[in-house]
Design a protein around this motif. Structure first.
Motif, PDB file in Angstrom:
ATOM      1  N   PHE A 293      44.455  10.279  -7.482  1.00 18.82           N
ATOM      2  CA  PHE A 293      44.035  11.588  -7.971  1.00 18.82           C
ATOM      3  C   PHE A 293      42.827  12.102  -7.195  1.00 18.82           C
ATOM      4  O   PHE A 293      42.659  13.316  -7.030  1.00 18.82           O
ATOM      5  N   ARG A 294      41.973  11.197  -6.710  1.00 22.00           N
ATOM      6  CA  ARG A 294      40.890  11.617  -5.812  1.00 22.00           C
ATOM      7  C   ARG A 294      41.461  12.193  -4.528  1.00 22.00           C
ATOM      8  O   ARG A 294      40.971  13.199  -4.004  1.00 22.00           O
ATOM      9  N   GLU A 295      42.513  11.545  -4.009  1.00 25.06           N
ATOM     10  CA  GLU A 295      43.143  12.021  -2.781  1.00 25.06           C
ATOM     11  C   GLU A 295      43.751  13.410  -2.972  1.00 25.06           C
ATOM     12  O   GLU A 295      43.650  14.266  -2.093  1.00 25.06           O
ATOM     13  N   ILE A 296      44.372  13.641  -4.108  1.00 23.60           N
ATOM     14  CA  ILE A 296      45.039  14.917  -4.343  1.00 23.60           C
ATOM     15  C   ILE A 296      44.053  15.997  -4.792  1.00 23.60           C
ATOM     16  O   ILE A 296      44.056  17.108  -4.266  1.00 23.60           O
ATOM     17  N   GLY A 297      43.217  15.662  -5.767  1.00 25.35           N
ATOM     18  CA  GLY A 297      42.352  16.678  -6.372  1.00 25.35           C
ATOM     19  C   GLY A 297      41.114  17.012  -5.579  1.00 25.35           C
ATOM     20  O   GLY A 297      40.599  18.139  -5.654  1.00 25.35           O
ATOM     21  N   GLY A 298      40.612  16.038  -4.803  1.00 27.96           N
ATOM     22  CA  GLY A 298      39.421  16.274  -4.007  1.00 27.96           C
ATOM     23  C   GLY A 298      38.277  16.838  -4.837  1.00 27.96           C
ATOM     24  O   GLY A 298      38.071  16.461  -6.000  1.00 27.96           O
ATOM     25  N   GLU A 299      37.553  17.780  -4.260  1.00 28.24           N
ATOM     26  CA  GLU A 299      36.410  18.386  -4.943  1.00 28.24           C
ATOM     27  C   GLU A 299      36.830  19.422  -5.984  1.00 28.24           C
ATOM     28  O   GLU A 299      35.995  19.890  -6.768  1.00 28.24           O
ATOM     29  N   ALA A 300      38.105  19.776  -5.988  1.00 27.93           N
ATOM     30  CA  ALA A 300      38.550  20.800  -6.933  1.00 27.93           C
ATOM     31  C   ALA A 300      38.711  20.261  -8.349  1.00 27.93           C
ATOM     32  O   ALA A 300      38.576  20.997  -9.325  1.00 27.93           O
ATOM     33  N   ALA A 301      39.021  18.972  -8.490  1.00 28.79           N
ATOM     34  CA  ALA A 301      39.347  18.387  -9.792  1.00 28.79           C
ATOM     35  C   ALA A 301      38.095  17.920 -10.524  1.00 28.79           C
ATOM     36  O   ALA A 301      37.041  17.686  -9.924  1.00 28.79           O
TER      37      ALA A 301
END
Length: 369
Positions: A293-301
């Motif tokens: 989820f860090r890989e997908i969401g990055g700074e947006a999540a």
């Protein structure tokens, strides 16, 4: 170069994750290069693009270890399968197999919809690493959907073959018809969960979060059995739960558009298409702090520890500020743009072209390299 794409994991009525990956990727690849689809049931064509196809045996058939004998008749240069279990004995072509995740080595409960015999084999397969290594090393290349899974494959030394990341993605965002304006912030205090109710999905934490937020509704979009429904209601009796029991794509988009956030407390994932779907609409995501989820969401999540319902509730409350919600919404759209089926198809075609160039028609083989 003659490319055959294994589409036998496509569903008949509604996509699951593997089915959507198959359908979306073969459609995008078909715009770049001629492709022949393998199916095992004519009903699969309803969820597949209008491309040439051939009928072979099902991947759950006893004939699967020797399915290459059927595929050889098509004289492919290279075959791509969106799973790692495609049979390869006797093949005369290059073969690329896909590993989506390693979830079931840590969470060995098989998908409930599988037949009992397949569920038993599934459990046995995931008791040790060597069956996976054997299958992958019989291929010419391995594809995976994320850098997170690529790292896990390397950590467990699952293959000697080169690994290529062909990312999962989501369809192009379509604002629901009649959608209300969100320029002032979220339209409702509601949360959306899209996914199964398998134990590793940890939906119980989300229900406890809803119990802490009595002014919010938690919309659970997927089909749910009576036992799971009643079990979740008992977790937090005060939680406002809305069971959609299998929403259509249009209903799903409408609920996402109106929501404050998409939420997931999953303990393990190979990717996370619902995150991309939500972010592409500009709906923020509040999810468990796990590598994928860090890989997908990055700074947006926004992230919380998977079992910390208080931290989830705090993150969701922060989105009640219109400025914070709008900033996260803009960041979500920008992040979602990184996940694109056309880009994934280009990465796959590059790999398949390399394999095809190494083989020449008919020179791929079943021998170990």
């Amino acid at each position: 170069m003659r490319i055959v794409f294994d589409c036998r994991y496509t569903r008949f009525d509604r996509h699951d994750g593997i089915s959507r990956y198959t359908s979306s990727l073969v459609e995008a690849l078909g715009r770049l290069h001629p492709v022949i689809m393998l199916i095992n049931d004519h009903r699969q064509l309803a969820l597949l693009p209008d491309l040439p196809w051939e009928l072979v045996s099902a991947p759950t058939s006893a004939r699967e270890p020797f399915v290459a004998r059927q595929v050889n008749r098509l004289k492919p240069d290279v075959v791509f399968s969106p799973m790692q279990t495609m049979g390869s004995f006797g093949r005369r072509y290059r073969l690329a197999l896909t590993v989506h995740d390693l979830i079931y080595y840590r969470n060995r409960t098989p998908p409930r919809e599988l037949p009992q015999a397949i569920r038993l084999l599934w459990r046995l397969y995931h008791l040790a690493w060597w069956p996976q290594r054997m299958l992958l090393n019989r291929s010419d290349a391995v594809v995976t959907v994320s850098q997170t899974t690529e790292s896990l494959i390397e950590e467990h030394r699952l293959t000697r073959r080169p690994i290529t990341v062909v990312r999962n993605a989501a369809g192009r965002a379509r604002v629901p018809s009649g959608a209300a304006d969100r320029s002032a912030g979220p339209l409702s205090r509601s949360l959306v969960y899209m996914g199964s109710f398998m134990p590793y999905k940890n939906v119980e934490t989300l229900v406890r979060v809803a119990g802490r937020l009595p002014d919010y509704e938690l919309h659970l979009m997927s089909r749910v059995g009576d036992a799971d429904r009643e079990r979740l209601r008992r977790v937090a009796p005060g939680a406002r739960l809305v069971f959609h029991d299998g929403a259509s794509d249009e209903e799903y988009r409408a609920v996402l558009w109106n929501a404050t956030a998409l939420v997931s407390a999953s303990l393990d994932e190979g990717f996370g298409i619902p995150l991309v779907e939500s972010m592409s609409l500009g709906t923020p995501v509040v999810v468990s702090d796990i590598p994928i989820f860090r890989e997908i969401g990055g700074e947006a999540a926004l992230f919380a520890e998977p079992h910390d319902d208080a931290a989830f509730a705090t993150a969701i409350r922060s989105l009640e500020s219109p400025d914070e919600w709008l900033a996260r919404s803009d960041a979500a759209r920008a992040r979602a743009a990184l996940f694109d089926w056309d880009a994934s198809a280009e990465a796959l075609l590059e790999l398949l072209s390399e394999l095809g160039a190494r083989s020449g028609r008919g020179s791929g083989s079943d021998r170990r390299r």
